[in-house]
Design a protein around this motif. Structure first.
Motif, PDB file in Angstrom:
ATOM      1  N   GLY A 145       0.565  -1.213   0.398  1.00 27.92           N
ATOM      2  CA  GLY A 145      -0.412   0.277  -0.104  1.00 27.92           C
ATOM      3  C   GLY A 145       0.870   1.394   0.054  1.00 27.92           C
ATOM      4  N   LEU A 146       0.834   2.187  -0.670  1.00 28.08           N
ATOM      5  CA  LEU A 146       1.569   3.968  -0.432  1.00 28.08           C
ATOM      6  C   LEU A 146       0.747   4.642   0.029  1.00 28.08           C
ATOM      7  CD1 LEU A 146       2.548   3.161  -4.207  1.00 28.08           C
ATOM      8  CD2 LEU A 146       3.693   2.382  -2.840  1.00 28.08           C
ATOM      9  N   ALA A 147       1.198   4.900   0.094  1.00 27.76           N
ATOM     10  CA  ALA A 147       0.637   6.794   0.662  1.00 27.76           C
ATOM     11  C   ALA A 147       1.773   8.144   0.483  1.00 27.76           C
ATOM     12  CB  ALA A 147       1.151   6.957   2.396  1.00 27.76           C
ATOM     13  N   VAL A 148       0.775   8.663  -0.619  1.00 29.72           N
ATOM     14  CA  VAL A 148       1.644   9.540  -1.192  1.00 29.72           C
ATOM     15  C   VAL A 148       1.028  11.359  -0.697  1.00 29.72           C
ATOM     16  CG1 VAL A 148       1.940   8.085  -2.629  1.00 29.72           C
ATOM     17  CG2 VAL A 148       0.192   9.672  -2.876  1.00 29.72           C
ATOM     18  N   ILE A 149       2.158  12.072  -1.170  1.00 26.92           N
ATOM     19  CA  ILE A 149       1.630  13.231  -0.331  1.00 26.92           C
ATOM     20  C   ILE A 149       1.088  14.448  -1.565  1.00 26.92           C
ATOM     21  CG2 ILE A 149       3.536  14.451  -1.795  1.00 26.92           C
ATOM     22  CD1 ILE A 149       4.270  15.756   1.327  1.00 26.92           C
ATOM     23  N   GLY A 150       0.364  13.749  -3.054  1.00 26.12           N
ATOM     24  CA  GLY A 150      -0.174  14.359  -3.286  1.00 26.12           C
ATOM     25  C   GLY A 150      -0.599  13.417  -4.364  1.00 26.12           C
ATOM     26  N   PRO A 159       0.333   2.129 -11.873  1.00 21.62           N
ATOM     27  CA  PRO A 159      -1.148   1.038 -11.479  1.00 21.62           C
ATOM     28  C   PRO A 159      -0.891   0.236 -10.460  1.00 21.62           C
ATOM     29  CG  PRO A 159      -0.418   0.944 -13.144  1.00 21.62           C
ATOM     30  CD  PRO A 159       0.125   1.690 -13.057  1.00 21.62           C
ATOM     31  N   GLY A 160      -1.504  -1.167  -9.525  1.00 30.00           N
ATOM     32  CA  GLY A 160      -1.252  -2.199  -9.911  1.00 30.00           C
ATOM     33  C   GLY A 160      -0.497  -2.364  -8.083  1.00 30.00           C
ATOM     34  N   TRP A 161      -1.378  -1.028  -7.349  1.00 29.01           N
ATOM     35  CA  TRP A 161      -0.514  -0.702  -5.208  1.00 29.01           C
ATOM     36  C   TRP A 161      -1.867  -2.056  -4.828  1.00 29.01           C
ATOM     37  CZ3 TRP A 161       4.218  -0.545  -5.488  1.00 29.01           C
ATOM     38  CH2 TRP A 161       5.133  -0.522  -6.450  1.00 29.01           C
ATOM     39  N   ALA A 162      -1.474  -2.514  -3.815  1.00 32.40           N
ATOM     40  CA  ALA A 162      -2.917  -2.878  -3.099  1.00 32.40           C
ATOM     41  C   ALA A 162      -3.758  -2.102  -3.124  1.00 32.40           C
ATOM     42  CB  ALA A 162      -2.119  -3.848  -1.574  1.00 32.40           C
ATOM     43  N   ARG A 163      -2.733   0.013  -2.266  1.00 36.71           N
ATOM     44  CA  ARG A 163      -4.136   0.416  -2.146  1.00 36.71           C
ATOM     45  C   ARG A 163      -3.384   1.998  -2.363  1.00 36.71           C
ATOM     46  NH1 ARG A 163      -5.542   0.474   4.106  1.00 36.71           N
ATOM     47  NH2 ARG A 163      -6.333   2.227   3.860  1.00 36.71           N
ATOM     48  N   VAL A 164      -3.639   2.190  -2.420  1.00 41.64           N
ATOM     49  CA  VAL A 164      -3.196   4.536  -2.880  1.00 41.64           C
ATOM     50  C   VAL A 164      -4.166   5.204  -2.032  1.00 41.64           C
ATOM     51  CG1 VAL A 164      -1.863   5.836  -4.271  1.00 41.64           C
ATOM     52  CG2 VAL A 164      -1.563   3.476  -5.061  1.00 41.64           C
ATOM     53  N   GLU A 165      -3.467   5.971  -1.012  1.00 43.97           N
ATOM     54  CA  GLU A 165      -3.649   6.507  -0.682  1.00 43.97           C
ATOM     55  C   GLU A 165      -3.086   8.456  -0.676  1.00 43.97           C
ATOM     56  OE1 GLU A 165      -7.307   6.833   0.901  1.00 43.97           O
ATOM     57  OE2 GLU A 165      -7.452   4.449   0.320  1.00 43.97           O
ATOM     58  N   THR A 166      -3.909   9.423  -1.068  1.00 46.17           N
ATOM     59  CA  THR A 166      -3.429  10.609  -0.719  1.00 46.17           C
ATOM     60  C   THR A 166      -3.641  11.397  -0.094  1.00 46.17           C
ATOM     61  OG1 THR A 166      -3.428  10.768  -3.124  1.00 46.17           O
ATOM     62  CG2 THR A 166      -2.874  12.575  -2.373  1.00 46.17           C
ATOM     63  N   ALA A 167      -2.545  12.145   0.426  1.00 44.00           N
ATOM     64  CA  ALA A 167      -2.604  13.140   2.143  1.00 44.00           C
ATOM     65  C   ALA A 167      -3.655  14.120   1.221  1.00 44.00           C
ATOM     66  CB  ALA A 167      -1.607  13.982   2.197  1.00 44.00           C
ATOM     67  N   PRO A 168      -4.656  14.407   3.019  1.00 44.53           N
ATOM     68  CA  PRO A 168      -5.622  15.420   2.149  1.00 44.53           C
ATOM     69  C   PRO A 168      -5.278  16.608   1.900  1.00 44.53           C
ATOM     70  CG  PRO A 168      -5.498  14.974   4.408  1.00 44.53           C
ATOM     71  CD  PRO A 168      -4.320  14.449   4.073  1.00 44.53           C
ATOM     72  N   PRO A 170      -0.628  18.392   0.633  1.00 49.07           N
ATOM     73  CA  PRO A 170       0.791  18.588   1.005  1.00 49.07           C
ATOM     74  C   PRO A 170       1.758  18.808   2.490  1.00 49.07           C
ATOM     75  CG  PRO A 170       0.092  19.766  -0.418  1.00 49.07           C
ATOM     76  CD  PRO A 170      -0.922  19.897   0.342  1.00 49.07           C
ATOM     77  N   ARG A 171       1.227  18.199   2.995  1.00 49.27           N
ATOM     78  CA  ARG A 171       2.540  17.989   4.274  1.00 49.27           C
ATOM     79  C   ARG A 171       3.266  17.007   4.579  1.00 49.27           C
ATOM     80  NH1 ARG A 171      -1.878  22.324   6.675  1.00 49.27           N
ATOM     81  NH2 ARG A 171      -1.194  20.175   8.860  1.00 49.27           N
ATOM     82  N   ASP A 172       3.960  17.046   5.617  1.00 54.39           N
ATOM     83  CA  ASP A 172       4.513  15.448   6.318  1.00 54.39           C
ATOM     84  C   ASP A 172       3.419  15.509   7.046  1.00 54.39           C
ATOM     85  OD1 ASP A 172       6.318  16.244   4.492  1.00 54.39           O
ATOM     86  OD2 ASP A 172       8.169  17.235   6.274  1.00 54.39           O
ATOM     87  N   ASP A 173       2.834  16.445   8.084  1.00 59.04           N
ATOM     88  CA  ASP A 173       2.131  15.983   9.043  1.00 59.04           C
ATOM     89  C   ASP A 173       0.742  15.070   8.863  1.00 59.04           C
ATOM     90  OD1 ASP A 173       1.197  18.620   8.650  1.00 59.04           O
ATOM     91  OD2 ASP A 173       0.902  18.735  10.057  1.00 59.04           O
ATOM     92  N   ALA A 174       0.410  15.572   7.980  1.00 54.53           N
ATOM     93  CA  ALA A 174      -0.405  14.745   7.309  1.00 54.53           C
ATOM     94  C   ALA A 174      -0.588  13.406   6.371  1.00 54.53           C
ATOM     95  CB  ALA A 174      -1.451  15.643   5.831  1.00 54.53           C
ATOM     96  N   ARG A 180      -0.401   6.383   9.404  1.00 49.47           N
ATOM     97  CA  ARG A 180      -0.725   5.426  10.747  1.00 49.47           C
ATOM     98  C   ARG A 180      -2.188   4.946  10.260  1.00 49.47           C
ATOM     99  NH1 ARG A 180      -1.106   9.926  14.120  1.00 49.47           N
ATOM    100  NH2 ARG A 180      -3.838   9.535  12.734  1.00 49.47           N
ATOM    101  N   ASP A 181      -2.585   5.962   9.947  1.00 46.80           N
ATOM    102  CA  ASP A 181      -4.941   5.209   9.350  1.00 46.80           C
ATOM    103  C   ASP A 181      -4.316   4.447   8.797  1.00 46.80           C
ATOM    104  OD1 ASP A 181      -4.902   7.066  11.315  1.00 46.80           O
ATOM    105  OD2 ASP A 181      -6.053   8.400   9.270  1.00 46.80           O
ATOM    106  N   MET A 182      -3.770   3.935   7.855  1.00 47.46           N
ATOM    107  CA  MET A 182      -3.173   2.832   6.885  1.00 47.46           C
ATOM    108  C   MET A 182      -2.711   1.503   7.707  1.00 47.46           C
ATOM    109  SD  MET A 182      -2.049   4.821   3.311  1.00 47.46           S
ATOM    110  CE  MET A 182      -2.549   3.272   2.429  1.00 47.46           C
ATOM    111  N   CYS A 183      -1.876   1.839   8.888  1.00 50.72           N
ATOM    112  CA  CYS A 183      -1.801   0.872   9.250  1.00 50.72           C
ATOM    113  C   CYS A 183      -2.354   0.035  10.051  1.00 50.72           C
ATOM    114  CB  CYS A 183      -0.090   1.431  10.147  1.00 50.72           C
ATOM    115  SG  CYS A 183       1.126   1.568   8.859  1.00 50.72           S
TER     116      CYS A 183
END
Length: 184
Positions: A145-150, A159-168, A170-174, A180-183
């Motif tokens: 799974g990927l957590a990406v900044i934007g 393509p092809g990842w288990a899931r891809v989620e984008t931070a709401p 574009p900041r490091d804390d987000a 953390r939520d994806m884990c």
């Protein structure tokens, strides 16, 4: 670096510019820094620079907020996103650092194949490299799974990842909160 007398201000998209700018950067300490976000602004202040505008994580937005005439020095990495200056704003770009890609070590490759991995990606270059390394090391994208900044980073990962989620935003804390939520 260009002649400081020919520059009105700096525009900076990463705190790394202050970590790796070297002695040449010190010649511009009397110029205001227009920063992509608070972390970059904090790094500028810690390095003795005055801060002008602070953006919300989009460097183009910072640039669009500035009024001409203006001569800006953009300091950043060797790979950076394209930004377009409006008429009357001159943009001079210099790289002061680069990201050196490394192969995924065997132990990490084994963990990534487990199907429970979440990987944070902060740049399009990192996303492209990570995707290529997964392909090289026979790590199924469907196991990561990927957590990406934007969105630009998500697109670069392909393509092809288990899931891809984008931070709401574009900041490091987000991005860290998203991972953390994806884990869980």
């Amino acid at each position: 670096a260009p002649d400081p007398a020919e520059i009105d201000a700096l525009i900076v998209g990463s705190a790394n510019a202050f970590r790796h700018g070297g002695e040449g950067l010190q010649a511009f300490r009397d110029k205001p820094v227009h920063a992509v976000g608070e972390r970059t602004a904090d790094a500028a202040r810690a390095s003795g620079f005055a801060v002008g505008l602070v953006g919300d994580g989009r460097l183009q937005g910072v640039l669009d907020s500035l009024a001409p005439p203006l001569r800006l020095l953009r300091i950043g990495g060797a790979e950076r996103i394209e930004i377009a200056a409006k008429q009357g704003i001159t943009l001079i770009e210099r790289a002061c650092y680069s990201v050196e890609p490394r192969p995924i070590p065997d132990g990490l490759a084994s963990r990534l194949r487990s199907g429970e991995a979440v990987v944070l990606l902060h740049s399009a270059a990192a996303a492209r490299h990570f995707a290529a390394e997964c392909d090289r090391a026979s790590i199924p994208r469907s196991s990561v799974g990927l957590a990406v900044i934007g969105p630009r980073v998500a697109h670069a990962a392909g393509p092809g990842w288990a899931r891809v989620e984008t931070a709401p935003v574009p900041r490091d804390d987000a991005l860290l909160a998203l991972a953390r939520d994806m884990c869980h």
